[in-house]
Design an enzyme around this catalytic site. Structure first.
Site, PDB file in Angstrom:
ATOM      1  N   GLY A  88      -3.670   1.111  -2.912  1.00  0.00           N
ATOM      2  CA  GLY A  88      -3.470   2.579  -2.380  1.00  0.00           C
ATOM      3  C   GLY A  88      -4.629   3.036  -1.841  1.00  0.00           C
ATOM      4  O   GLY A  88      -4.961   3.765  -0.848  1.00  0.00           O
ATOM      5  N   SER A  89      -5.757   2.509  -2.348  1.00  0.00           N
ATOM      6  CA  SER A  89      -7.174   3.124  -1.613  1.00  0.00           C
ATOM      7  C   SER A  89      -7.316   2.420  -0.277  1.00  0.00           C
ATOM      8  O   SER A  89      -7.952   3.031   0.463  1.00  0.00           O
ATOM      9  CB  SER A  89      -8.372   2.594  -3.031  1.00  0.00           C
ATOM     10  N   ASP A 192       0.992   9.108  -5.304  1.00  0.00           N
ATOM     11  CA  ASP A 192       1.754   9.898  -6.673  1.00  0.00           C
ATOM     12  C   ASP A 192       3.067  10.582  -6.457  1.00  0.00           C
ATOM     13  O   ASP A 192       3.570  11.079  -7.414  1.00  0.00           O
ATOM     14  CB  ASP A 192       0.682  10.713  -7.348  1.00  0.00           C
ATOM     15  N   SER A 213       0.803   3.916  -3.664  1.00  0.00           N
ATOM     16  CA  SER A 213       0.005   2.926  -4.150  1.00  0.00           C
ATOM     17  C   SER A 213       1.189   1.991  -5.131  1.00  0.00           C
ATOM     18  O   SER A 213       1.900   2.748  -5.613  1.00  0.00           O
ATOM     19  CB  SER A 213      -0.996   3.625  -5.212  1.00  0.00           C
ATOM     20  N   HIS A 218       2.117   3.346 -11.193  1.00  0.00           N
ATOM     21  CA  HIS A 218       2.451   4.209 -10.188  1.00  0.00           C
ATOM     22  C   HIS A 218       4.352   3.980 -10.192  1.00  0.00           C
ATOM     23  O   HIS A 218       4.707   3.163 -10.776  1.00  0.00           O
ATOM     24  CB  HIS A 218       1.977   4.083  -8.603  1.00  0.00           C
ATOM     25  N   ASN A 290     -10.664  -7.272   5.553  1.00  0.00           N
ATOM     26  CA  ASN A 290      -9.404  -8.019   4.887  1.00  0.00           C
ATOM     27  C   ASN A 290      -8.857  -7.269   3.602  1.00  0.00           C
ATOM     28  O   ASN A 290      -9.409  -7.408   2.659  1.00  0.00           O
ATOM     29  CB  ASN A 290     -10.017  -9.181   4.721  1.00  0.00           C
TER      30      ASN A 290
HETATM   31  C1  LIG Z   1      -3.445  10.277  -5.296  1.00  0.00           C
HETATM   32  C2  LIG Z   1      -3.801   8.651  -5.336  1.00  0.00           C
HETATM   33  N1  LIG Z   1      -4.419   8.057  -4.236  1.00  0.00           N
HETATM   34  C3  LIG Z   1      -4.746   7.101  -4.158  1.00  0.00           C
HETATM   35  C4  LIG Z   1      -4.883   6.424  -5.124  1.00  0.00           C
HETATM   36  C5  LIG Z   1      -5.560   4.824  -5.507  1.00  0.00           C
HETATM   37  O1  LIG Z   1      -4.634   3.816  -5.444  1.00  0.00           O
HETATM   38  P1  LIG Z   1      -4.870   2.362  -5.958  1.00  0.00           P
HETATM   39  O2  LIG Z   1      -5.222   2.435  -7.414  1.00  0.00           O
HETATM   40  O3  LIG Z   1      -3.767   1.380  -5.660  1.00  0.00           O
HETATM   41  O4  LIG Z   1      -6.254   2.044  -5.083  1.00  0.00           O
HETATM   42  C6  LIG Z   1      -4.308   6.585  -6.556  1.00  0.00           C
HETATM   43  C7  LIG Z   1      -4.383   5.885  -7.929  1.00  0.00           C
HETATM   44  O5  LIG Z   1      -4.010   6.120  -8.663  1.00  0.00           O
HETATM   45  C8  LIG Z   1      -3.759   7.956  -6.574  1.00  0.00           C
HETATM   46  O6  LIG Z   1      -3.329   8.514  -7.596  1.00  0.00           O
END
Ligand SMILES: Cc1ncc(COP(=O)(O)O)c(C=O)c1O
Length: 432
Positions: A88-89, A192, A213, A218, A290
């Site tokens: 998700g990041s 979320d 994510s 999740h 990547n």
């Molecule tokens: C609102 C939100 N954005 C982004 C992320 C990032 O997701 P990831 O852990 O898959 O990098 C999270 C992770 O919990 C999140 O709660």
């Protein structure tokens, strides 16, 4: 040696009986098992899908299964295009990079965002050379206070990044109206809030593009993983480019084997600065990364999507049951407000304590009794070393109170009557 199908069948039978340790404890033993706040909602089907792809599939990295997952995801959540990445990041990073390029935003252009949420919603803005402009939160939904947004709009405002708190959105009609009046884009961090609806429409209907994510906590999980969705084809191509080294070529899976590529012109005169034929696979139109997933993650995603209706229903049920039990026994505690137009699919069950003393006592009590708690992530992000230079945390008094007053419990789809009964029995022993 057995045939591979027999081996896989044997493995499936084994997994039905021997659950891997990382799966949420499905036979809950009161007082022994922890009530985890979340975990992958998997059974042997996800593991078998992954193993089958890994052993008998044609692709190690993103290929046919990722592609199928992207299409099924788009269909389920009502967008034309979806692109899978490894988290998700990463989805947030690529989302903002692609929007900046597509709309021609300049360094220093401003994106409005809450100071309370997940750090990589905000870091994606800064890492792309844009400026996060913070709006303090309110104590009903815990989202940024939409009434304060207008004060923060300047001639450089290009977007607002909405990240519904634990799945529960702010007033999307109000945000949409502002975005039309002041001509900026509404962007969604849906990591979320998968499945949440506003006015009976998917939240993605309100966003120019949004991220998801698939980390185990999740709504659905592919182990690690993320998605970016949009209705704009050119944006989708930029998502592919930014997450696949910056290249221009967008062939996926078996299209990689086409001698002329998906574009039909794989070998052509692609560069104005080079007088000759060059392979489209090595034309770079963005300065990318990547961030590709593996194909087996796509096959897990497909199984997870087939469970989504059940997950959606169970998360809503878990949240309302856990909330009702806890509020029944604790004085000085509130749940959050759900706005009339929202049909929220919960990431967790949030609570607002009247003060820090109550929060500290209640969290310690729940943890001792094996009921897992979580802070609402970082609290005010401006309190943290990596973010303190972005603004003065003192300007956001409500955000500063989050670590004092807010925590959440799970809304996991795994909870059953045994879990609810256990939580009720624990709460009966709470002393106000
Ligand atoms: C609102 C939100 N954005 C982004 C992320 C990032 O997701 P990831 O852990 O898959 O990098 C999270 C992770 O919990 C999140 O709660």
């Amino acid at each position: 040696m057995d045939n591979i199908n027999d081996i896989l069948k044997t493995l499936e039978e084994y997994l039905k009986v021997n659950k891997p340790k990382y799966l949420y404890n499905q036979s809950f033993v009161p007082g022994i098992s922890q009530v985890l706040y979340s975990g992958p909602y998997w059974d042997e089907r996800e593991i078998m899908a992954a193993m089958t792809t890994f052993i008998t599939g044609k692709w190690v990295v993103a290929g046919e299964n990722v592609h199928k997952f992207e299409s099924a995801f788009s269909k389920m959540f009502g967008t034309k295009y979806s692109h899978m990445v490894n988290s998700g990041s990463s989805a947030n990073l690529v989302l903002i990079a692609a929007l900046k390029k597509y709309f021609g935003w300049k360094d220093g252009d401003e994106i409005i965002v809450s100071p309370v949420g997940f750090p990589t919603t905000i870091s994606a803005i800064v890492q792309n050379g844009l400026k996060p402009v913070f709006v303090d939160i309110e104590y009903k939904t815990l989202n940024f206070d939409v009434k304060l947004i207008e004060n923060k709009i300047t001639s450089r405002t290009v977007g607002i990044f909405v990240s519904p708190v634990l799945g529960n959105p702010p007033d999307m009609d109000f945000i949409e109206k502002l975005s039309i009046q002041y001509n900026f884009k509404v962007i969604g961090d849906s990591c979320d809030s998968m499945g949440t609806k506003w006015n009976n429409k998917h939240l993605s209907d309100y966003y120019v593009a949004s991220s998801y994510s698939f980390y185990p906590a999740h709504h659905i999980s592919t182990g690690e993983g993320g998605m970016i969705s949009t209705n704009i084809e050119e944006l989708k191509k930029l998502f592919v480019s930014f997450s696949w080294w910056g290249r221009d070529c967008y062939c996926v899976g078996s299209a990689n084997l086409l001698s002329c590529g998906t574009c039909g012109n794989r070998f052509d005169k692609w560069l104005d600065t080079y007088d000759g034929i060059i392979d489209h696979k090595y034309i770079f139109t963005t300065m990318g990364y990547n961030l590709k997933p593996m194909d087996l993650q796509g096959s897990i995603g497909l199984v997870q999507l087939s469970k989504f209706e059940e997950i959606d229903r169970k998360r809503k049920q878990s949240k309302s049951t856990i909330e009702a039990i806890v509020l029944n026994y604790v004085l000085g505690l509130k749940g959050v407000t759900v706005l009339d137009n929202s049909d929220t699919c919960w990431f967790g069950t949030p609570f607002i304590c009247e003060d820090k003393i109550l929060k500290d006592r209640l969290v310690a009590f729940l943890e001792v009794n094996k009921i897992q708690t979580r802070n609402y992530f970082a609290g005010n992000i401006l309190l943290h070393p990596a973010y303190e230079h972005l603004d003065d945390y003192k300007n956001y008094p409500n955000a500063n109170d989050v670590l004092n007053k807010i925590f959440f419990l799970g809304a996991a789809p795994h909870y059953d009557n045994n879990v609810f009964e256990y939580v009720e029995n624990v709460m009966k022993t709470w002393k106000n």
